[in-house]
Write an enzyme that holds these catalytic residues in place. Sequence first.
Site, PDB file in Angstrom:
ATOM      1  CG  LEU A 135      -1.979  -1.298   1.393  1.00  0.00           C
ATOM      2  CD1 LEU A 135      -2.558  -1.016   2.807  1.00  0.00           C
ATOM      3  CD2 LEU A 135      -2.942  -0.944   0.253  1.00  0.00           C
ATOM      4  CG  ASP A 136       0.466   4.279  -2.867  1.00  0.00           C
ATOM      5  OD1 ASP A 136       1.076   3.502  -3.483  1.00  0.00           O
ATOM      6  OD2 ASP A 136      -0.441   4.917  -3.556  1.00  0.00           O
ATOM      7  CE  LYS A 137       5.476   8.896   4.591  1.00  0.00           C
ATOM      8  NZ  LYS A 137       6.253   9.896   4.658  1.00  0.00           N
TER       9      LYS A 137
END
Length: 303
Positions: A135-137
């Site tokens: 998942l993106d940050k």
Amino acid sequence: MRVEHLVVEAADRLDRAIAARMPDLTRSAVQRLIEGGQVWVNGVPVRRPAHRVRPGDRITVHIPPPEPTEWVPEPIPLDILYEDEDVLVIHKPAGMVVHPGAGHARGTLIHAVLAHCPDLRGIGGVLRPGLVHRLDKETSGVLVVAKNERAYRFLQAQFKARTVRKVYEALVVGHPPPEGLIEAPIARDPRYRQRMAVVPTGRPARTRYRVLQTYEGRWGRYARLEVYPETGRTHQIRVHLAYVGHPVVGDPVYGRRTPLPCPRLFLHARSLTVRLPSRPDPVTFEAPLPPDLQEVLHRLEAA
């Protein structure tokens, strides 16, 4: 060594101009690169993060490869949704980087997982032990980690075959149609290589959505969506929703400023349905919408 080339669009501080265009780097990481002589402006090294850049200036950012790590476990708290001998399912918080990279040699989710499960080292490759997806940050939500090689291959096969069902929740600008399918190829933006974009020669990408609720009032027009990515391209949901004119609220890369106060990207991986090695039928794991995003919805509902 990774090298990125940027063209300044608006006057700003050097560190802020780079951080806004390179979402995989924190501003502190950008400042370290500048101070270390890794950033050039118009062909000249600049070591002051506060240096003012102007429209048309050309910035070159040199990003060294991540330093080798011995995978020192870090006792970072984890919100564990489920665990057995094969998998660990986690509710990843926003702001946590999943795996080490430029500017993120420590404090990642993988470092925390290794403290919880020391045997993960080496599973699924050297750089991301046990990590089947990411998942993106700034995206919160459900993330599954394999605890052994057998489970890693079992899960990896499902992601490759696209039999894993992922459901996200997003708040977007405007009122899109009640439901829809966005089918548009995605690749690196040919002008801004640190971003993704809809590109005719890109890889096929499909995103379905349906509207859960619409809002209209003092903050403007917004819609809460349930989103189902059918492929797994980098930044797919964010790129596709921006492409159809309804960017995710709080998106610093693909979105636009709105009067609605929002602390971060309003994108949450709400559920994941997957088969586990130890169970015959698919299992669904869910993570509730975090309080900071709930507060944004309360603000809209009260307007």
